[in-house]
Design an enzyme around this catalytic site. Structure first.
Site, PDB file in Angstrom:
ATOM      1  CD  GLU A   1      -1.774  -2.373   1.615  1.00  0.00           C
ATOM      2  OE1 GLU A   1      -0.589  -2.616   1.932  1.00  0.00           O
ATOM      3  OE2 GLU A   1      -2.692  -3.213   1.708  1.00  0.00           O
TER       4      GLU A   1
ATOM      5  CG  PHE B   1      -9.821 -10.047  10.507  1.00  0.00           C
ATOM      6  CD1 PHE B   1      -8.568 -10.397  10.995  1.00  0.00           C
ATOM      7  CD2 PHE B   1     -10.035 -10.071   9.133  1.00  0.00           C
ATOM      8  CE1 PHE B   1      -7.558 -10.774  10.124  1.00  0.00           C
ATOM      9  CE2 PHE B   1      -9.024 -10.446   8.262  1.00  0.00           C
ATOM     10  CZ  PHE B   1      -7.779 -10.795   8.760  1.00  0.00           C
ATOM     11  CD  GLN B   2      -7.355  -7.531   6.954  1.00  0.00           C
ATOM     12  OE1 GLN B   2      -8.235  -7.305   6.130  1.00  0.00           O
ATOM     13  NE2 GLN B   2      -6.154  -7.969   6.605  1.00  0.00           N
TER      14      GLN B   2
ATOM     15  CE  LYS C   1     -17.034  -7.010   2.548  1.00  0.00           C
ATOM     16  NZ  LYS C   1     -16.339  -8.275   2.808  1.00  0.00           N
TER      17      LYS C   1
ATOM     18  CG  MET D   1      22.392  12.822   3.985  1.00  0.00           C
ATOM     19  SD  MET D   1      23.534  13.969   3.179  1.00  0.00           S
ATOM     20  CE  MET D   1      22.565  14.554   1.787  1.00  0.00           C
TER      21      MET D   1
END
Lengths: 586, 189
Positions: free
Chosen positions: A53, A115-116, A165, A484
């Site tokens: 993602e 969940f999630q 959902k 760096m």
């Protein structure tokens, strides 16, 4: 068509279509399955499956920066949303308009640690310009239209719409963009004409004027860049730009001083320090620009044009604050200056240019390519020489030394051609961004200048590049170091190189081949041109492993806590500076 | 010396300049912020203060327009003049924020706070508490033979003063609402 019944999922796709979205970058998961089902059943919007993602959000950023249109992302709830956080923060810091749609667990399960489930609007509140949790399908279309409005209006930025959902499954009334509720969010675009007039008066008499421009010029749109060019040419004033603003004024223009800031050019930084009129257009006095605030450009009157009132007087007090869109303000400035007789203090400005030419003669970017090892500066100078005439070249970068060298040695003559993570400094930004750029410009030459460590952070996106046949060129300056970090450890931490080398690196050629791409290894300066040409002539994605000098430092450099006129120009001056007790605080 | 053992004013060992560029006088300002009463709006305002390191001395919020769903947040904050300016500009940037008013600088204003004080005691202390309550024009809203709950309305300073007086007289608990404020006169802010 303005009011139709449909499911929330279909509404999402319809709203995106009505907003003119052509590409969505995303990754499916349980809480966005209804939306993915709708995507499957249409052909108008292309979906690009990222491999993470974070990659999807950076790709959307690359798309947005290179087109000026909002980038769109679709990810699932929980881990999908949390993985998007870095990209959102990056877009917030660099004012990039992106719209991220996240799935959420059904409304009746919110708060149950389902969940999630994650508190997505809570987590992303500080890293978005605004976000919404949509609890009713009837409000979904309206909210998405508002999200696009907020992302693009005023100072652009990332927005997020969290869609449970059950809201996606339920039926509701679709509202087209035109019939959507008008948001009260309407930032001021016209600058105060009295202040602009005062600025024009100062421009007429300034002896050492300087334009200091930033990403705001590019965000304002191509018209702003055109107006800026006209104003600079007409007045003959020198111009420098931040990392974010490169390309707004062409690097080939003769008023161009190069980038300013911590690793900016000597002439640009000294001009900032010594100018008597600083005209900041769409830049925000970032700490990488100002150095020590108390000693920042002590003798100048400062004007600051910014669409965001909170940018004004945040870090540097200015005498002439102008709140407004860069394009609108430049138009007024130019019109007023012309109508008042196109006056400047010609003799003084000429003297100022003579001073600048003296600084320029220092040739702060000079380097010597000698011996059998490729210097990173040489690699970029050759890349520039071999690609500068390409009609549509887009450059992305990761973050670190290579990024600064790219900014120094590559020249940009147009806006929207340079995609780099400036504010947040996100390693792993460049590769997915290059994918987004290539999606928007299929026939362009898209190069990601990378360090090997940054590149590895999102290397999974090779899968995306291959799947969509995106011929992005990954030009990796491989010094087997976090260059760096290593440089700062050398200068600040007694050369104790704690964890700053890249151990167990992959064989990048084999890695490319494992994905079905082309890999090129180059370690010999005499073979570099041929190798770059081979990369450019290959039709598909290329990983170019350019083995460069391991301990090269990036100069010029303003040590932290120092003003612009205390620049370090190279290793020799660094050693002296550190040896002289108290002379340089690094 | 800071906890990091970095001498104040030194920027060695740092990627940032650690010296405070805004060493000015601290001021107290009362801000009125009119917002859409939508989910999370208070979190946005409070998150701005915590995220950017601004102070909140008191904060009150309630819906003031039930049809238009507008809430008014009154914030008392402290900071240097430049920090106060930043706070106002940052508040103005929040999308559901409609208006930001600095009542401290936009002309005269009135500030009121409500406090509830539970004071328990018998004998002289109880009598003295009631007598002081009378002087402060405090209402008694609950009473037992051994306790009072006082309701006081006034400026935060008046409530502070009353609290000081009640402490030796058996003060058990305090609840304060925080400041609500309006500009004086007929102007609407």
């Amino acid at each position: 068509m303005s009011k139709t019944q449909m499911t929330g999922a279909r509404m999402v796709v319809q709203a995106l279509k009505d907003q003119g979205v052509e590409v969505v970058f995303g990754y499916p998961g349980g809480a966005v399955l209804p939306i993915y089902d709708e995507i499957f059943q249409q052909n108008q919007i292309r979906h690009v499956l990222a491999r993470h993602e974070q990659g999807a959000v950076h790709a959307a950023e690359g798309y947005a920066r290179s087109t000026g249109k909002p980038g769109v992302c679709l990810v699932t709830s929980g881990p999908g949303a949390t993985n998007a956080v870095t990209g959102l923060t990056d877009a917030l810091m660099d004012s990039i308009p992106i719209v991220v749609l996240t799935g959420q667990v059904p409304t009746f399960m919110i708060g149950n640690d389902a969940f999630q489930e994650a508190d997505t609007v809570g987590i992303t509140r500080p890293c978005t310009k605004h976000n919404w949790l949509v609890r009713e399908t009837d409000k979904l279309a309206d909210t998405i239209h508002q999200a696009f409005h907020v992302a693009m209006k005023g100072r652009p930025g990332p927005v997020l719409v969290d869609i449970p959902k059950d809201v996606q499954f339920a039926n509701g009334t679709y509202v087209a963009p035109k019939s959507a509720k008008v948001s009260h969010y309407q930032p001021q675009v016209k600058g105060d004409i009295e202040t602009i007039t005062a600025l024009v008066e100062l421009m007429e008499t300034a002896k050492r004027p300087l334009f200091y421009t930033g990403g705001g010029v590019i965000n304002s749109g191509p018209a702003a860049s055109t107006l800026l060019r006209e104003l600079v040419e007409a007045t003959g004033f020198p111009i420098t730009s931040t990392l974010m603003g490169l390309g707004a004024y062409p690097a080939s223009g003769d008023k161009w001083l190069g980038m300013l800031g911590m690793h900016g050019l000597y002439e640009a930084n000294l001009a900032m320090h010594d100018c008597d009129l600083m005209i900041n257009i769409g830049a925000r006095f970032d700490d990488r620009i100002t150095g020590r605030v108390q000693d920042f450009s002590p003798g100048s009157i400062k004007a600051h044009v910014d669409i965001d009132p909170s940018s004004i007087n945040k870090i540097i007090r200015v005498e002439l604050p102008i709140i407004g869109d860069v394009g609108h303000v430049l138009e007024d400035m130019l019109r007023l200056w012309k109508s008042r007789g196109r006056k400047t203090d010609n003799a003084s400005v000429k003297r100022w240019w003579r001073q600048i030419e003296e600084w320029r003669a220092v040739d702060c970017l000079a380097f010597k390519q000698e011996g059998p090892v490729i210097k990173p500066q040489y690699a970029l100078a050759r890349l520039e020489a071999l690609t500068k005439d390409h009609p549509s070249r887009y450059i992305c970068t990761e973050v670190g030394q290579h990024q600064m060298w790219a900014a120094q040695y590559l020249n940009f003559d147009d806006p929207n051609r340079w995609m780099t993570s400036g504010g947040l400094g996100t390693m792993g930004y460049g590769f997915p961004a290059s994918i987004g750029v290539q999606m928007a410009h299929p026939d362009a030459l898209v190069i990601n200048v990378a360090g090997e460590a940054s590149w590895l952070m999102n290397m999974q996106e090779m899968g995306t590049a291959m799947q969509y046949r995106l011929p992005v060129k990954q030009f990796i300056l491989n010094n087997e170091r976090l260059g760096m970090v290593r440089q700062w450890q050398e200068l600040l931490h007694g050369e104790r190189y704690s964890e700053s080398w890249s151990e167990s690196l992959p064989d990048f050629v084999k890695l490319a081949e494992a994905f079905g791409a082309k890999g090129i290894l180059c370690s010999d300066p005499t073979e570099l041109d041929d190798a770059i040409m081979e990369m450019l002539n290959h039709e598909g994605p290329v990983i170019f492993d350019c083995l460069v000098a391991k301990h090269e430092n990036c100069y010029p450099m303003i040590p932290s806590g120092e003003p612009h006129n205390k620049m370090l120009l190279g290793d020799a001056s660094t050693k002296d500076a550190i040896g002289t007790k108290g002379a340089v605080m690094v | 010396m800071s906890p990091l053992k970095i001498k104040k004013g030194s920027s060695s060992h740092s990627a940032y300049d650690l010296r405070d560029p805004h060493a000015e006088e601290i001021e107290r300002h009362t801000l009125a912020v009119v917002v859409d009463n939508e989910a999370g709006v208070l979190a946005r305002v409070v998150g701005l203060f915590s995220g950017r390191g601004y102070n909140i001395e008191s904060l009150t919020v309630a819906e003031i327009d039930h049809t238009g769903h507008r809430s008014r947040i009154t914030i008392v904050t402290t900071g240097t003049p430049s920090v106060i300016e930043q706070i106002k500009a940052q508040l103005g940037r929040i999308v559901p924020v409609h208006e930001v008013h600095d009542l401290t600088v936009e002309g005269p204003s009135v500030e009121r706070e409500l406090g509830l004080f539970k004071v328990a005691g018998t004998g002289d202390k109880r009598v003295e508490a009631l007598r002081l309550a009378d002087i402060f024009r405090v209402n008694v809203v609950d009473s037992t033979l051994e306790s009072f709950v006082f309701e006081i309305t006034g400026t935060p300073e008046k409530i502070d003063a009353f609290a000081e007086l009640m402490r030796p007289l058996g003060l058990l608990e305090v609840a304060r609402t925080g400041v609500a404020a309006l500009s004086r006169g007929d102007a609407s802010k």
